[in-house]
Design an enzyme around this catalytic site. Structure first.
Site, PDB file in Angstrom:
ATOM      1  N   ARG A 175       0.839  -1.211   0.000  1.00 16.70           N
ATOM      2  CA  ARG A 175       0.000   0.000   0.000  1.00 16.70           C
ATOM      3  C   ARG A 175       0.862   1.245   0.000  1.00 16.70           C
ATOM      4  O   ARG A 175       0.534   2.244  -0.621  1.00 16.70           O
ATOM      5  CB  ARG A 175      -0.876   0.034   1.268  1.00 16.70           C
ATOM      6  CG  ARG A 175      -2.239  -0.559   1.052  1.00 16.70           C
ATOM      7  CD  ARG A 175      -3.040  -0.576   2.360  1.00 16.70           C
ATOM      8  NE  ARG A 175      -3.677  -1.870   2.447  1.00 16.70           N
ATOM      9  CZ  ARG A 175      -3.524  -2.758   3.420  1.00 16.70           C
ATOM     10  NH1 ARG A 175      -2.765  -2.485   4.459  1.00 16.70           N
ATOM     11  NH2 ARG A 175      -4.137  -3.908   3.365  1.00 16.70           N
TER      12      ARG A 175
ATOM     13  N   CYS B 228      -8.378 -19.239  13.425  1.00 15.07           N
ATOM     14  CA  CYS B 228      -9.300 -18.989  14.547  1.00 15.07           C
ATOM     15  C   CYS B 228     -10.699 -19.515  14.235  1.00 15.07           C
ATOM     16  O   CYS B 228     -11.467 -19.826  15.145  1.00 15.07           O
ATOM     17  CB  CYS B 228      -9.399 -17.493  14.837  1.00 15.07           C
ATOM     18  SG  CYS B 228      -7.816 -16.646  14.828  1.00 15.07           S
TER      19      CYS B 228
ATOM     20  N   ARG C  99      -2.336  -7.913  -6.477  1.00 13.74           N
ATOM     21  CA  ARG C  99      -1.909  -6.672  -5.821  1.00 13.74           C
ATOM     22  C   ARG C  99      -0.401  -6.482  -5.896  1.00 13.74           C
ATOM     23  O   ARG C  99       0.177  -5.702  -5.144  1.00 13.74           O
ATOM     24  CB  ARG C  99      -2.366  -6.682  -4.361  1.00 13.74           C
ATOM     25  CG  ARG C  99      -3.857  -6.453  -4.216  1.00 13.74           C
ATOM     26  CD  ARG C  99      -4.308  -6.679  -2.776  1.00 13.74           C
ATOM     27  NE  ARG C  99      -5.638  -6.162  -2.554  1.00 13.74           N
ATOM     28  CZ  ARG C  99      -6.762  -6.802  -2.896  1.00 13.74           C
ATOM     29  NH1 ARG C  99      -6.690  -7.990  -3.462  1.00 13.74           N
ATOM     30  NH2 ARG C  99      -7.937  -6.260  -2.665  1.00 13.74           N
TER      31      ARG C  99
ATOM     32  N   TYR D 173     -25.194   1.878  30.540  1.00 15.89           N
ATOM     33  CA  TYR D 173     -26.132   1.050  31.303  1.00 15.89           C
ATOM     34  C   TYR D 173     -27.545   1.170  30.753  1.00 15.89           C
ATOM     35  O   TYR D 173     -28.035   2.275  30.516  1.00 15.89           O
ATOM     36  CB  TYR D 173     -26.158   1.459  32.783  1.00 15.89           C
ATOM     37  CG  TYR D 173     -27.439   0.984  33.455  1.00 15.89           C
ATOM     38  CD1 TYR D 173     -27.683  -0.378  33.627  1.00 15.89           C
ATOM     39  CD2 TYR D 173     -28.426   1.902  33.837  1.00 15.89           C
ATOM     40  CE1 TYR D 173     -28.881  -0.823  34.173  1.00 15.89           C
ATOM     41  CE2 TYR D 173     -29.625   1.453  34.393  1.00 15.89           C
ATOM     42  CZ  TYR D 173     -29.847   0.090  34.553  1.00 15.89           C
ATOM     43  OH  TYR D 173     -31.036  -0.351  35.081  1.00 15.89           O
TER      44      TYR D 173
HETATM   45  C1  LIG Z   1      -7.769 -23.704  16.080  1.00 16.07           C
HETATM   46  C2  LIG Z   1      -7.209 -22.328  16.304  1.00 16.07           C
HETATM   47  C3  LIG Z   1      -8.030 -21.326  16.832  1.00 16.07           C
HETATM   48  C4  LIG Z   1      -7.506 -20.056  17.034  1.00 16.07           C
HETATM   49  N1  LIG Z   1      -8.332 -19.084  17.572  1.00 16.07           N
HETATM   50  C5  LIG Z   1      -7.847 -17.835  17.774  1.00 16.07           C
HETATM   51  C6  LIG Z   1      -8.685 -16.806  18.280  1.00 16.07           C
HETATM   52  O1  LIG Z   1      -9.877 -17.026  18.534  1.00 16.07           O
HETATM   53  N2  LIG Z   1      -8.151 -15.571  18.470  1.00 16.07           N
HETATM   54  C7  LIG Z   1      -6.841 -15.297  18.179  1.00 16.07           C
HETATM   55  O2  LIG Z   1      -6.405 -14.152  18.344  1.00 16.07           O
HETATM   56  N3  LIG Z   1      -6.014 -16.261  17.689  1.00 16.07           N
HETATM   57  C8  LIG Z   1      -6.485 -17.510  17.482  1.00 16.07           C
HETATM   58  N4  LIG Z   1      -5.672 -18.483  16.965  1.00 16.07           N
HETATM   59  C9  LIG Z   1      -4.239 -18.174  16.725  1.00 16.07           C
HETATM   60  C10 LIG Z   1      -4.016 -17.543  15.366  1.00 16.07           C
HETATM   61  O3  LIG Z   1      -4.549 -18.354  14.359  1.00 16.07           O
HETATM   62  C11 LIG Z   1      -2.516 -17.368  15.159  1.00 16.07           C
HETATM   63  O4  LIG Z   1      -2.032 -16.592  16.216  1.00 16.07           O
HETATM   64  C12 LIG Z   1      -2.192 -16.697  13.844  1.00 16.07           C
HETATM   65  O5  LIG Z   1      -2.560 -17.498  12.764  1.00 16.07           O
HETATM   66  C13 LIG Z   1      -0.683 -16.412  13.761  1.00 16.07           C
HETATM   67  O6  LIG Z   1      -0.377 -15.879  12.519  1.00 16.07           O
HETATM   68  P1  LIG Z   1       1.118 -15.982  11.972  1.00 16.07           P
HETATM   69  O7  LIG Z   1       1.099 -15.341  10.632  1.00 16.07           O
HETATM   70  O8  LIG Z   1       2.081 -15.498  12.974  1.00 16.07           O
HETATM   71  O9  LIG Z   1       1.408 -17.532  11.863  1.00 16.07           O
HETATM   72  P2  LIG Z   1       0.672 -18.677  11.033  1.00 16.07           P
HETATM   73  O10 LIG Z   1      -0.759 -18.397  10.887  1.00 16.07           O
HETATM   74  O11 LIG Z   1       1.097 -19.960  11.674  1.00 16.07           O
HETATM   75  O12 LIG Z   1       1.366 -18.567   9.608  1.00 16.07           O
HETATM   76  C14 LIG Z   1       2.707 -18.874   9.415  1.00 16.07           C
HETATM   77  C15 LIG Z   1       2.828 -19.362   7.998  1.00 16.07           C
HETATM   78  O13 LIG Z   1       4.211 -19.524   7.701  1.00 16.07           O
HETATM   79  C16 LIG Z   1       4.371 -20.672   6.899  1.00 16.07           C
HETATM   80  N5  LIG Z   1       5.759 -21.113   7.055  1.00 16.07           N
HETATM   81  C17 LIG Z   1       6.367 -21.465   8.223  1.00 16.07           C
HETATM   82  N6  LIG Z   1       7.654 -21.770   7.979  1.00 16.07           N
HETATM   83  C18 LIG Z   1       7.860 -21.587   6.649  1.00 16.07           C
HETATM   84  C19 LIG Z   1       8.983 -21.750   5.818  1.00 16.07           C
HETATM   85  N7  LIG Z   1      10.159 -22.155   6.305  1.00 16.07           N
HETATM   86  N8  LIG Z   1       8.852 -21.479   4.500  1.00 16.07           N
HETATM   87  C20 LIG Z   1       7.623 -21.072   3.989  1.00 16.07           C
HETATM   88  N9  LIG Z   1       6.534 -20.927   4.745  1.00 16.07           N
HETATM   89  C21 LIG Z   1       6.653 -21.170   6.063  1.00 16.07           C
HETATM   90  C22 LIG Z   1       3.349 -21.658   7.439  1.00 16.07           C
HETATM   91  O14 LIG Z   1       3.001 -22.623   6.483  1.00 16.07           O
HETATM   92  C23 LIG Z   1       2.180 -20.733   7.787  1.00 16.07           C
HETATM   93  O15 LIG Z   1       1.215 -20.643   6.749  1.00 16.07           O
HETATM   94  C24 LIG Z   1      -6.154 -19.771  16.725  1.00 16.07           C
HETATM   95  C25 LIG Z   1      -5.337 -20.774  16.190  1.00 16.07           C
HETATM   96  C26 LIG Z   1      -5.859 -22.036  15.986  1.00 16.07           C
HETATM   97  C27 LIG Z   1      -4.964 -23.110  15.421  1.00 16.07           C
END
Ligand SMILES: Cc1cc2nc3c(=O)[nH]c(=O)nc-3n(C[C@H](O)[C@H](O)[C@H](O)COP(=O)(O)OP(=O)(O)OC[C@H]3O[C@@H](n4cnc5c(N)ncnc54)[C@H](O)[C@@H]3O)c2cc1C
Length: 461
Positions: free
Chosen positions: A24, A47, A74, A434
């Site tokens: 952006r 989530c 994009r 309230y």
């Molecule tokens: C069932 C469930 C319910 C959840 N509910 C909530 C909620 O209600 N509220 C909330 O705030 N959070 C919730 N979370 C947590 C939330 O989903 C995560 O905190 C969030 O997805 C983190 O985002 P991220 O981008 O840091 O990591 P991720 O979403 O884990 O993404 C990291 C990405 O990096 C990729 N990757 C890793 N290593 C490599 C590599 N070496 N090369 C290429 N790609 C790579 C992976 O494949 C992945 O797609 C939940 C999680 C789960 C599993």
């Protein structure tokens, strides 16, 4: 002018928020963006998995905020199913391999700026039988799909959830919605170890009331399989829990093997350490955010690993702003989290008693019972609020809430008060809304604050 190149590792919340925000602010002529994702999806809501599995969300694709094609449109060069296997910080380049084309060899890609957003990896203990068909994690959309397929493929209706953190309790609800008899096996004394045990007990009791069998203080030792190789039970030291399907919700650890091998700084919980701008400490052009970093706890001053999507999106936004030539910071968190199991809402922010003790703080606690609406208004439901305040100063330290409709998001008031460093006395003067359908005339959070003021005075003498 040659465009700078930004390389992003990880194509979900933190990584693609960073890439999108940088795009952006800077067009393709100024900034080339290459993003690597080893999975099959981008920008999706893990989530939402419990609600998709539970059937409240109909289609998997409803959980996808932006597809690879939309990111490419994009101006982001997104390389799907491509895993980064090495970061060469000195040479400013990453080595990757195409997971769908083993013969294509490995490729080096140079960068001017690097974003590490590799997320977290679920804990999967090396127990006998853990890889048996019918045993599922729920970290990715692929995991969610595999679990749904497994549920469709089993005739039995017994499910065991291992772990009673928020993912475990949300999955218990999902399985109830699918018509399963659910047992939750948990190594802690009570479910929801992010709460104090007295509040966790309320969750235990409510889940038992929903017909869920709660087994606390129990370590799973193995997964037992039948003649067909599929899971048939979960075994603990002195008991077996029959299961047609098993869901693991035992927690996550930061996915930082690449960063560690590259010599980047990790904290005591294994997460990357950054400054307030989300730049990896000591590395001018390397940034990190999301579940792979540790965050500063603004109440205790310590660093913690808290894997939440709400933080990951904010980190990405901050990183993208800074990489794109703007300026933004992420000061830290107060530890707010909400979840639910059926109609029971669970919320927490700030410190638990053990966090306060560990931080060397002296505190008082109060617990009050109130209702979600005026007592005479239809649908008023009980709500328990626990509050911690610092002795002598009366500074708010933490709040936990367990109740029915309207309980969880009440914690946001406390999160604001914590962020502002308010005392419980200051909280009692908050001008909260309230009307009988929304709260009693004294909101439950304010009732707790009033009681906490009295407790602080009594403790101070
Ligand atoms: C069932 C469930 C319910 C959840 N509910 C909530 C909620 O209600 N509220 C909330 O705030 N959070 C919730 N979370 C947590 C939330 O989903 C995560 O905190 C969030 O997805 C983190 O985002 P991220 O981008 O840091 O990591 P991720 O979403 O884990 O993404 C990291 C990405 O990096 C990729 N990757 C890793 N290593 C490599 C590599 N070496 N090369 C290429 N790609 C790579 C992976 O494949 C992945 O797609 C939940 C999680 C789960 C599993």
């Amino acid at each position: 002018m040659t465009a700078e190149r930004l390389v992003v590792i990880g194509g979900d919340a933190a990584g693609m928020s960073a890439a999108s925000q940088a795009r952006r602010l800077r067009g393709p002529d100024e900034l080339e963006i290459v993003a690597f994702e080893r999975g099959r999806f981008t920008s999706y809501s893990a989530c939402g998995i419990p609600y998709w599995v539970g059937g409240q969300v109909g289609e998997r694709d409803e959980l996808i905020a932006r597809s690879p094609e939309e990111h490419r449109a994009r101006g982001i060069d997104l390389r799907m199913r491509t895993e980064v296997v090495e970061i060469d910080v000195e040479g400013r380049r990453v080595r990757s391999r195409d997971l769908d084309d083993e013969g294509s060899g490995e490729t080096w890609t140079s960068y001017d700026k690097l974003v590490i957003a590799t997320g977290a990896r679920p804990v999967r203990p090396a127990l006998p039988g853990i890889d048996a068909p019918g045993v599922h994690g729920v970290q990715t959309l692929g995991d969610g799909q595999a679990l749904l397929d497994s549920l469709r493929g089993t005739r039995g209706r017994r499910a065991v959830v291992v772990g009673a953190g928020y993912i475990g309790v949300e999955m218990a609800e999902a399985l109830i919605h699918r018509g399963y008899e659910v047992t939750v096996v948990n190594r802690g004394a009570e479910p929801m170890s992010t709460l104090d045990a007295d509040m966790g007990r309320l969750v235990h009791e409510a889940m038992t009331g929903m017909g869920i069998t709660m087994v606390d203080d129990t370590e799973v030792t193995k997964i037992l399989t039948g003649d067909d190789g599929r899971v048939r039970a979960v075994a603990a030291e002195d008991a077996e829990y029959p299961a047609d399907v098993v869901v693991l919700g035992i927690g996550v650890r930061p996915e930082t093997a690449l960063a560690r091998d590259a010599g980047l700084p990790l904290g005591e919980h294994g997460g990357l350490l950054t400054d307030l701008a989300m730049r990896v400490r000591g590395h001018e052009d390397v940034w990190a955010g999301g579940d792979c970093v540790e965050v500063r706890d603004l109440v205790s001053g310590t660093f913690r690993h808290i894997a939440l999507g709400t933080h990951a999106n904010k980190h990405g936004q901050v990183i993208g702003s800074n990489v794109g030539g703007g300026y933004a910071t992420f000061p830290g968190v107060v530890g707010t989290a909400v979840s639910k199991v059926c109609d029971l809402e669970i919320a927490r922010t700030g410190l638990r008693e053990k966090d306060a003790r560990r931080a060397g703080l002296r505190y008082v606690t109060v617990t009050i019972e109130s209702t979600s609406r005026a007592g005479y208004y239809p649908g008023a439901a009980p709500m328990t609020v626990k509050m911690l305040a610092e002795r002598r100063t009366g500074r708010l330290l933490g709040v936990q809430i367990v109740g029915r409709e309207g309980a969880a998001k009440r914690v946001d008031v406390a999160a604001v008060a914590l962020t502002a460093g308010m005392t419980v006395e200051q909280m009692t003067a908050l001008d909260l809304g309230y009307a009988p359908p929304f709260s009693p005339v004294w909101d439950p959070v304010l009732v707790a604050a009033r009681k906490a003021v009295a407790a602080v005075r009594a403790a101070t003498g």
